[in-house]
Design an enzyme around this catalytic site. Structure first.
Site, mmCIF file in Angstrom:
data_model
loop_
_atom_site.group_PDB
_atom_site.id
_atom_site.type_symbol
_atom_site.label_atom_id
_atom_site.label_comp_id
_atom_site.label_asym_id
_atom_site.label_seq_id
_atom_site.Cartn_x
_atom_site.Cartn_y
_atom_site.Cartn_z
ATOM 1 N N ASP A 34 8.328 -59.418 -74.233
ATOM 2 C CA ASP A 34 7.728 -59.957 -72.979
ATOM 3 C C ASP A 34 8.581 -61.132 -72.473
ATOM 4 O O ASP A 34 8.820 -61.321 -71.257
ATOM 5 C CB ASP A 34 6.301 -60.401 -73.234
ATOM 6 C CG ASP A 34 5.224 -59.081 -73.150
ATOM 7 O OD1 ASP A 34 5.937 -58.250 -72.830
ATOM 8 O OD2 ASP A 34 4.236 -59.355 -73.402
ATOM 9 N N HIS A 65 6.813 -56.951 -79.597
ATOM 10 C CA HIS A 65 6.497 -56.928 -78.239
ATOM 11 C C HIS A 65 6.346 -58.129 -77.355
ATOM 12 O O HIS A 65 6.888 -58.310 -76.276
ATOM 13 C CB HIS A 65 5.221 -56.148 -78.020
ATOM 14 C CG HIS A 65 5.087 -55.295 -76.936
ATOM 15 N ND1 HIS A 65 4.300 -55.993 -75.620
ATOM 16 C CD2 HIS A 65 5.282 -53.928 -76.600
ATOM 17 C CE1 HIS A 65 4.398 -55.120 -74.657
ATOM 18 N NE2 HIS A 65 4.930 -53.796 -75.109
ATOM 19 N N GLU A 90 9.878 -52.280 -67.718
ATOM 20 C CA GLU A 90 10.929 -53.042 -67.820
ATOM 21 C C GLU A 90 11.651 -52.694 -66.577
ATOM 22 O O GLU A 90 13.023 -52.935 -66.866
ATOM 23 C CB GLU A 90 11.660 -52.818 -69.220
ATOM 24 C CG GLU A 90 12.481 -51.446 -69.354
ATOM 25 C CD GLU A 90 11.931 -50.053 -69.021
ATOM 26 O OE1 GLU A 90 10.578 -50.166 -68.847
ATOM 27 O OE2 GLU A 90 12.453 -49.037 -69.582
#
Ligand SMILES: Nc1nc2c(ncn2[C@@H]2O[C@H](COP(=O)(O)OP(=O)(O)OP(=O)(O)O)[C@@H](O)[C@H]2O)c(=O)[nH]1
Length: 332
Positions: free
Chosen positions: A206, A202, A233
């Site tokens: 990011d 994750h 996203e």
């Protein structure tokens, strides 16, 4: 029982005050001022007595201040010059370097007509230092600017957030209608991003979102264009005064800029690197007046077609389109 009588030494008492006092006679000449004024004006009382304030401060008293003193003397009108509208009516300085830079002490001035039996009408000025107030105001202003900024900025990417884009889109559609200029909306979404997160984690996901936001921002040149993270996203850009050719060009530039980042994405179903799919909806005011929601839906539908047709591409449509009018931009 009578209270003990105290002989008050008024001049001494006024010198102890943490504010300025100036007493003018009926012709506006200084009768007295306290030590506070001498200190901040840099002028001894003896040098001021018998002179008008214009004579004592030839280097400019503010015009509203001069008018207020004249009104107090002539018409006995009291007045408060608040530091909001009149930051520094008198040339008073906290420090020598402030004087050199003409950086006056922020002040609030109260002007009061005083009837003095036997001496006619006098005028009393009270001047308070509002610099702590001014500092507090500045801090509050900075804090409020920061909060207003944070309310419209996405915390992760530093570009605008959905709320700002929604407001901007509504405003631009109204403006487009008034001035009969087109407006375009680009929506784009990272391809196979779930797989990216699953494969790289994750936090790495990011960082990809941040890199995409920056790459997209560089492709959006006009000051009036707005790029936002629309959620997760998904990104969106409002392009005021852009027709379909201009909007397609911007969308294609975003697509190829993201591809050019060459961020490895082994789990992608599309390419060995991170890519985005884009949907463009162009609105020509001659086609009527669609709401922001309608234009978002059109761009989203074009984006959906771009996804379904293989991703890493731009599809576009116009506001008068039927559901099937979705066209390719990206050449393969
Ligand atoms: N790292 C990261 N992931 C996010 C964020 N917001 C949404 N996502 C992830 O984005 C992924 C979106 O997945 P899907 O909607 O299935 O889409 P996709 O895998 O990109 O597939 P396509 O869009 O069809 O190409 C989900 O796994 C979300 O958890 C975020 O802020 N950071």
């Amino acid at each position: 029982m009578t209270a003990p009588r105290l002989k008050v030494n008024w001049p001494m008492l006024s010198d102890a005050l943490a504010l300025g006092l100036v007493l003018l006679d009926g012709k506006g000449r200084v009768l007295h001022w306290n030590a506070w004024i001498s200190r901040y004006a840099g002028i001894a009382l003896a040098d001021a007595q018998g002179h008008t304030l214009e004579e004592v401060f030839p280097e400019a008293l503010s015009a509203p201040f001069r008018k207020a003193v004249a009104n107090a003397l002539r018409h006995r009108l009291p007045i408060v010059l608040s530091n909001v509208l009149h930051r520094a009516p008198l040339p008073l300085y906290a420090r020598a370097e402030h004087r050199a830079a003409d950086q006056r002490l922020p002040q609030s001035v109260t002007i009061t007509p005083v009837a003095q039996p036997g001496a006619g009408h006098l005028c009393l000025l009270q001047i308070t230092d509002t610099s702590t107030l001014a500092t507090r105001e500045r801090v509050l202003q900075l804090r409020s600017d920061r909060l207003s900024r944070e309310a419209v900025i996405d915390g992760l990417t530093g570009i605008y957030n959905r709320k700002y884009l929604d407001d901007k889109l509504r405003a631009e559609l109204e403006r487009a209608q008034r001035s009969q200029v087109p407006v375009a909306l680009v929506m784009f979404d990272v391809d196979s991003f779930k797989a990216y997160n699953d494969n790289y984690g994750h936090p790495a996901g990011d960082r990809v979102l941040v890199a995409i936001a920056h790459a997209a921002r560089e492709q959006i040149n006009r000051a009036t264009d707005v790029l936002a993270r629309y959620g997760g996203e998904e990104f969106a850009a409002v392009l005021p005064a852009s027709d379909k050719i201009g909007a397609q060009r911007v969308a294609e530039k975003i697509r190829s800029a993201v591809e050019a980042l060459a961020i490895p994405h082994q789990a992608s179903s599309v390419a060995p690197c991170v890519t985005v799919s884009l949907g463009v909806a162009c609105h020509d005011p001659r086609d009527g007046y669609p709401g922001a929601h309608e234009l978002l839906e059109l761009a989203d539908r074009a984006l959906y077609v771009a996804k379904r047709n293989g991703r890493n591409q731009v599809r576009w449509t116009i506001s008068s389109a039927t559901p099937l009018d979705i066209f390719p931009v990206t050449q393969r």
